[in-house]
Design a protein around this motif. Structure first.
Motif, PDB file in Angstrom:
ATOM      1  N   LEU A 281       0.626  -1.405  -0.089  1.00  0.00           N
ATOM      2  CA  LEU A 281       0.249   0.282  -0.222  1.00  0.00           C
ATOM      3  C   LEU A 281       0.940   1.303   0.084  1.00  0.00           C
ATOM      4  O   LEU A 281       0.364   2.035  -0.396  1.00  0.00           O
ATOM      5  N   ALA A 282       2.161   0.713   0.055  1.00  0.00           N
ATOM      6  CA  ALA A 282       2.961   2.448   0.993  1.00  0.00           C
ATOM      7  C   ALA A 282       3.343   2.467  -0.812  1.00  0.00           C
ATOM      8  O   ALA A 282       3.039   3.591  -0.999  1.00  0.00           O
ATOM      9  N   GLU A 283       3.972   1.298  -1.210  1.00  0.00           N
ATOM     10  CA  GLU A 283       4.207   1.580  -3.016  1.00  0.00           C
ATOM     11  C   GLU A 283       2.993   2.193  -3.875  1.00  0.00           C
ATOM     12  O   GLU A 283       3.421   3.288  -4.362  1.00  0.00           O
ATOM     13  N   LEU A 284       1.756   1.427  -3.468  1.00  0.00           N
ATOM     14  CA  LEU A 284       1.054   2.710  -4.165  1.00  0.00           C
ATOM     15  C   LEU A 284       1.101   4.022  -3.994  1.00  0.00           C
ATOM     16  O   LEU A 284       0.728   5.167  -4.576  1.00  0.00           O
ATOM     17  N   ARG A 285       0.659   4.405  -2.582  1.00  0.00           N
ATOM     18  CA  ARG A 285       1.145   5.730  -2.215  1.00  0.00           C
ATOM     19  C   ARG A 285       1.391   6.693  -2.781  1.00  0.00           C
ATOM     20  O   ARG A 285       1.574   8.204  -3.657  1.00  0.00           O
ATOM     21  N   ILE A 286       3.053   6.373  -2.900  1.00  0.00           N
ATOM     22  CA  ILE A 286       4.145   6.827  -2.964  1.00  0.00           C
ATOM     23  C   ILE A 286       3.572   6.997  -4.699  1.00  0.00           C
ATOM     24  O   ILE A 286       4.505   7.924  -5.603  1.00  0.00           O
ATOM     25  N   ARG A 287       3.194   5.782  -5.405  1.00  0.00           N
ATOM     26  CA  ARG A 287       2.848   6.340  -7.265  1.00  0.00           C
ATOM     27  C   ARG A 287       2.025   7.246  -7.147  1.00  0.00           C
ATOM     28  O   ARG A 287       2.022   8.272  -7.938  1.00  0.00           O
ATOM     29  N   GLN A 288       0.905   6.967  -6.206  1.00  0.00           N
ATOM     30  CA  GLN A 288       0.112   8.491  -5.956  1.00  0.00           C
ATOM     31  C   GLN A 288       0.505   9.777  -5.696  1.00  0.00           C
ATOM     32  O   GLN A 288      -0.450  10.740  -5.804  1.00  0.00           O
ATOM     33  N   GLU A 292       2.919  11.397   2.178  1.00  0.00           N
ATOM     34  CA  GLU A 292       3.168  11.274   3.553  1.00  0.00           C
ATOM     35  C   GLU A 292       2.208  10.293   4.440  1.00  0.00           C
ATOM     36  O   GLU A 292       2.658   9.584   5.142  1.00  0.00           O
ATOM     37  N   GLU A 293       1.584  10.124   4.032  1.00  0.00           N
ATOM     38  CA  GLU A 293       0.830   8.423   4.051  1.00  0.00           C
ATOM     39  C   GLU A 293       2.157   6.738   3.820  1.00  0.00           C
ATOM     40  O   GLU A 293       1.662   6.123   4.705  1.00  0.00           O
ATOM     41  N   ALA A 294       2.449   7.154   2.961  1.00  0.00           N
ATOM     42  CA  ALA A 294       2.929   6.000   2.788  1.00  0.00           C
ATOM     43  C   ALA A 294       4.382   6.319   3.711  1.00  0.00           C
ATOM     44  O   ALA A 294       4.607   4.738   4.190  1.00  0.00           O
ATOM     45  N   GLY A 295       5.191   7.694   3.909  1.00  0.00           N
ATOM     46  CA  GLY A 295       5.806   7.418   5.248  1.00  0.00           C
ATOM     47  C   GLY A 295       5.075   7.006   5.974  1.00  0.00           C
ATOM     48  O   GLY A 295       5.612   5.953   7.187  1.00  0.00           O
ATOM     49  N   HIS A 296       4.123   7.186   6.871  1.00  0.00           N
ATOM     50  CA  HIS A 296       2.864   6.922   7.433  1.00  0.00           C
ATOM     51  C   HIS A 296       3.397   5.532   7.954  1.00  0.00           C
ATOM     52  O   HIS A 296       3.100   4.736   8.768  1.00  0.00           O
ATOM     53  N   LEU A 297       2.767   4.771   6.677  1.00  0.00           N
ATOM     54  CA  LEU A 297       2.433   3.114   6.813  1.00  0.00           C
ATOM     55  C   LEU A 297       3.576   2.214   6.623  1.00  0.00           C
ATOM     56  O   LEU A 297       3.803   0.984   7.504  1.00  0.00           O
ATOM     57  N   LEU A 298       5.076   2.764   6.302  1.00  0.00           N
ATOM     58  CA  LEU A 298       6.663   2.413   6.944  1.00  0.00           C
ATOM     59  C   LEU A 298       7.158   2.936   7.686  1.00  0.00           C
ATOM     60  O   LEU A 298       7.466   1.561   8.794  1.00  0.00           O
ATOM     61  N   ALA A 510      -3.998  17.808  16.546  1.00  0.00           N
ATOM     62  CA  ALA A 510      -4.533  16.550  17.411  1.00  0.00           C
ATOM     63  C   ALA A 510      -4.641  17.562  19.089  1.00  0.00           C
ATOM     64  O   ALA A 510      -6.537  16.809  19.467  1.00  0.00           O
ATOM     65  N   ALA A 511      -4.450  18.570  19.610  1.00  0.00           N
ATOM     66  CA  ALA A 511      -4.739  18.833  19.857  1.00  0.00           C
ATOM     67  C   ALA A 511      -6.180  19.489  20.826  1.00  0.00           C
ATOM     68  O   ALA A 511      -7.083  19.631  21.282  1.00  0.00           O
ATOM     69  N   ARG A 512      -6.368  20.714  19.346  1.00  0.00           N
ATOM     70  CA  ARG A 512      -7.595  21.288  19.338  1.00  0.00           C
ATOM     71  C   ARG A 512      -8.969  20.465  19.026  1.00  0.00           C
ATOM     72  O   ARG A 512      -9.630  20.653  19.240  1.00  0.00           O
ATOM     73  N   LEU A 513      -8.601  19.472  18.482  1.00  0.00           N
ATOM     74  CA  LEU A 513      -9.669  19.171  17.577  1.00  0.00           C
ATOM     75  C   LEU A 513      -9.934  17.048  19.146  1.00  0.00           C
ATOM     76  O   LEU A 513     -10.669  16.299  18.584  1.00  0.00           O
ATOM     77  N   PHE A 514      -9.316  16.983  19.910  1.00  0.00           N
ATOM     78  CA  PHE A 514      -8.780  15.767  20.643  1.00  0.00           C
ATOM     79  C   PHE A 514      -8.710  14.131  20.334  1.00  0.00           C
ATOM     80  O   PHE A 514      -9.436  13.695  19.909  1.00  0.00           O
ATOM     81  N   VAL A 515      -7.627  14.585  19.633  1.00  0.00           N
ATOM     82  CA  VAL A 515      -8.020  12.980  18.389  1.00  0.00           C
ATOM     83  C   VAL A 515      -6.265  13.066  18.756  1.00  0.00           C
ATOM     84  O   VAL A 515      -5.316  14.184  18.950  1.00  0.00           O
ATOM     85  N   SER A 516      -5.584  11.815  18.225  1.00  0.00           N
ATOM     86  CA  SER A 516      -3.935  11.555  18.699  1.00  0.00           C
ATOM     87  C   SER A 516      -3.641  12.025  17.172  1.00  0.00           C
ATOM     88  O   SER A 516      -3.526  12.370  16.703  1.00  0.00           O
ATOM     89  N   ARG A 517      -2.305  12.315  17.353  1.00  0.00           N
ATOM     90  CA  ARG A 517      -0.848  12.692  16.416  1.00  0.00           C
ATOM     91  C   ARG A 517      -1.243  11.909  15.132  1.00  0.00           C
ATOM     92  O   ARG A 517      -1.319  12.622  14.077  1.00  0.00           O
ATOM     93  N   LYS A 518      -1.575  11.037  15.197  1.00  0.00           N
ATOM     94  CA  LYS A 518      -1.164   9.578  13.941  1.00  0.00           C
ATOM     95  C   LYS A 518      -2.522  10.083  13.292  1.00  0.00           C
ATOM     96  O   LYS A 518      -2.980  10.061  11.981  1.00  0.00           O
TER      97      LYS A 518
END
Length: 556
Positions: A281-288, A292-298, A510-518
């Motif tokens: 999926l990271a490889e597909l994200r790189i092509r797209q 950032e998403e590819a980096g998160h996956l890896l 993340a702090a403003r919306l009360f969600v995790s940084r991830k």
């Protein structure tokens, strides 16, 4: 019911694929008396039901009880089963090799027989050294035929076929896998495990060759098998491998669906498959262009500078896309020797290195890498190797200012990619051709670039589309503007976009919306992809200049 009757009933259920009934009967037998046979049968049933860690625990207990009772052959069979499971399910090669060594020690001094063949299969299974894997699989095949072990014969046959495909010998390799698959599905085996072995080898071979038609055919067969017998492992592997083939052949929406399903299915059950799904999926994200998403996956996989094998290839591709050619080179160079026997992966590594070396201006190293690709193509004689080698030679020739030679090589690469029907690679080659032909044959160059741009836009390859458009603009050709619209965003993504426009960082969002940084980071990546933006700075500019202050505040 006496223990012997319970075990007999459990064994019958196991042979017929009634995993729940088998597990229940083995549990009843174990309540009466703990035996290696009951634990081993229970382990197999649990694996088919998807309870992998419990399955390994049961098989380990079976091994211990067999050893205590002096049943060395049965204990060795448990060790083989554990070795393959540790490799396939958990990617724990250290544990797998330990169990293989244990089985070898227990069989030392005995004449080679069927169980020796299973040990050789376990040793060769997913072995990076394909020459050794080929020798071991061939030995296992010979002993299987001598011993009349149909299951070992079919497993060794399909594994040998996969090894040959990995070495670039697709024709002979698929012939062996086709034979093994046909025989396994026709019933020339005593256990359903054999169908899983051969089917997984077939799908892995299809991925290595981007054979979408063959992959689709065998995925249907595998899905039919799963509907009848279960097997979450095979179902997940089908999703991952088919998704990878779909990505290569340009069906990115379908690939996205399959790979995301693979990631979700394996998240807490099959660490080895989860790594593979996330990497693909990271490889597909790189092509797209969704870097950032590819980096998160890896990052979630812990892929870093010490990455090896396929993960190293994915990391290098990401680093190169981010403009870190030095980092890509440092990641890939240590992998060349380990990948030497796996020509498919070695080809990918060398192709990435050509680009890395060209980016930093090292023409000597880029030419050397391109020459190795040409040598590999001459030995393997298939369109993929030909296309990669010709494309690399063309890029090096272009960097040296040898326009005619570059055009000839790139045209050869384009013909090969077109025969393979791989649109992304074809479009990238057209962009290189457009650059090379811009001065001497501008009309042809513009045609190549326009066709590449159309392909990238159809695929959803935003970064590559931008590059093609930039070259066209340099030739005086007007291109369409970006088409990203805020209406594509979810309510939460609109909130996040407003906060990006206000200059907030991911932790602050993340702090403003009360969600995790991830979670905040994933929202940012999704926004960038949907709006065709490269980074958060462009997102902030988008809010300020495209939407304006009023519409930016209205995003909520």
């Amino acid at each position: 019911m006496v223990r012997e009757e319970l075990l007999s009933r459990a064994d019958a259920a196991l042979a017929e694929g009634r995993w729940g009934d088998a597990r229940s009967s083995y549990e009843q037998a174990l309540a009466d008396e703990e035996t290696g046979a009951a634990y081993f049968g229970s382990a197999i049933a649990l694996w088919w039901l998807g309870s992998n860690r419990e399955s390994v625990d049961r098989c380990t207990r079976a091994y211990t009880l067999f050893r205590r009772s002096g049943a060395e052959t049965a204990a060795a069979r448990c060790a083989v089963w554990l070795a393959i499971t540790y490799k396939a399910n958990f990617a724990n090669f250290a544990a797998a090799n330990g169990w293989i060594a244990r089985a070898e020690r227990m069989l030392a001094g005995l004449d080679p027989g069927s169980l020796h063949g299973w040990v050789w299969v376990a040793r060769a299974y997913r072995l990076p050294d394909l020459d050794t894997a080929e020798a071991l699989s061939s030995k296992a095949l010979d002993v299987a035929r001598s011993a009349g072990d149909a299951d070992l014969e079919l497993v060794a046959l399909s594994q040998l076929g996969l090894v040959l495909v990995g070495k670039g010998e697709a024709g002979p390799g698929f012939a062996l896998i086709d034979e093994a698959m046909a025989a396994a599905l026709a019933g020339d085996r005593s256990t359903l495990d054999t169908v899983v072995y051969t089917c997984c080898d077939m799908l892995n071979a299809c991925e290595l060759t981007d054979d979408v038609e063959r992959a689709a055919q065998w995925c249907r067969v595998a899905d039919d098998f799963v509907r009848t017998y279960g097997c979450p492992f095979l179902y997940a592997e089908c999703r991952i491998l088919y998704g990878s083939v779909l990505a290569a052949t340009g069906r990115w929406d379908d690939a996205d669906r399959e790979l995301c399903a693979g990631v979700q299915l394996t998240a807490h059950t099959y660490p080895a498959l989860h790594t593979r799904a996330s990497t693909r999926l990271a490889e597909l994200r790189i092509r797209q262009g969704r870097l950032e998403e590819a980096g998160h996956l890896l990052d979630d996989l812990g892929v870093g500078v010490e990455a090896r094998g396929e993960q190293a290839l994915s990391l290098a591709a990401l680093l190169l896309a981010r403009g870190d050619a030095h980092g890509a080179g440092r990641t890939l160079e240590p992998q060349l020797r380990p990948l030497e026997q796996h020509r498919t992966h070695l080809t990918t590594a060398l192709d990435l290195l050509v680009d890395a070396y060209l980016t930093v201006g090292d023409l000597g190293k880029s030419a050397a890498a391109a020459r190795r690709l040409t040598e590999i193509a001459a030995r393997t004689d298939n369109d993929r190797s030909t296309a990669v080698a010709a494309g690399a030679a063309g890029r090096v020739a272009a960097a040296r200012g040898h326009g005619a030679a570059a055009a000839a090589d790139l045209e050869a690469a384009l013909r090969a990619w077109s025969r393979l029907e791989l649109p992304f690679e074809s479009a990238r080659t057209r962009v290189e051709l457009g650059r090379v032909l811009a001065d001497r044959r501008p009309e042809v160059a513009v045609d190549h670039l326009r066709r590449a741009l159309a392909t990238f836009e159809t695929l959803g390859a935003a970064r590559e589309a931008d590059r093609a458009a930039a070259v066209l603009r340099s030739l005086g050709v007007r291109c369409r503007a970006r088409t990203g619209k805020p209406g594509l965003l979810t309510v939460r993504e609109k909130e996040v976009l407003r906060l990006i426009g206000a200059g907030l960082s991911n932790p602050e969002i993340a702090a403003r919306l009360f969600v995790s940084r991830k979670t905040a980071s994933h929202h940012v990546s999704s926004i960038l992809a949907k709006l065709d933006l490269r980074n958060r700075a462009e997102a902030a500019a988008y809010v300020a200049t495209v939407l304006g202050p009023r519409r930016g505040s209205d995003l909520l």
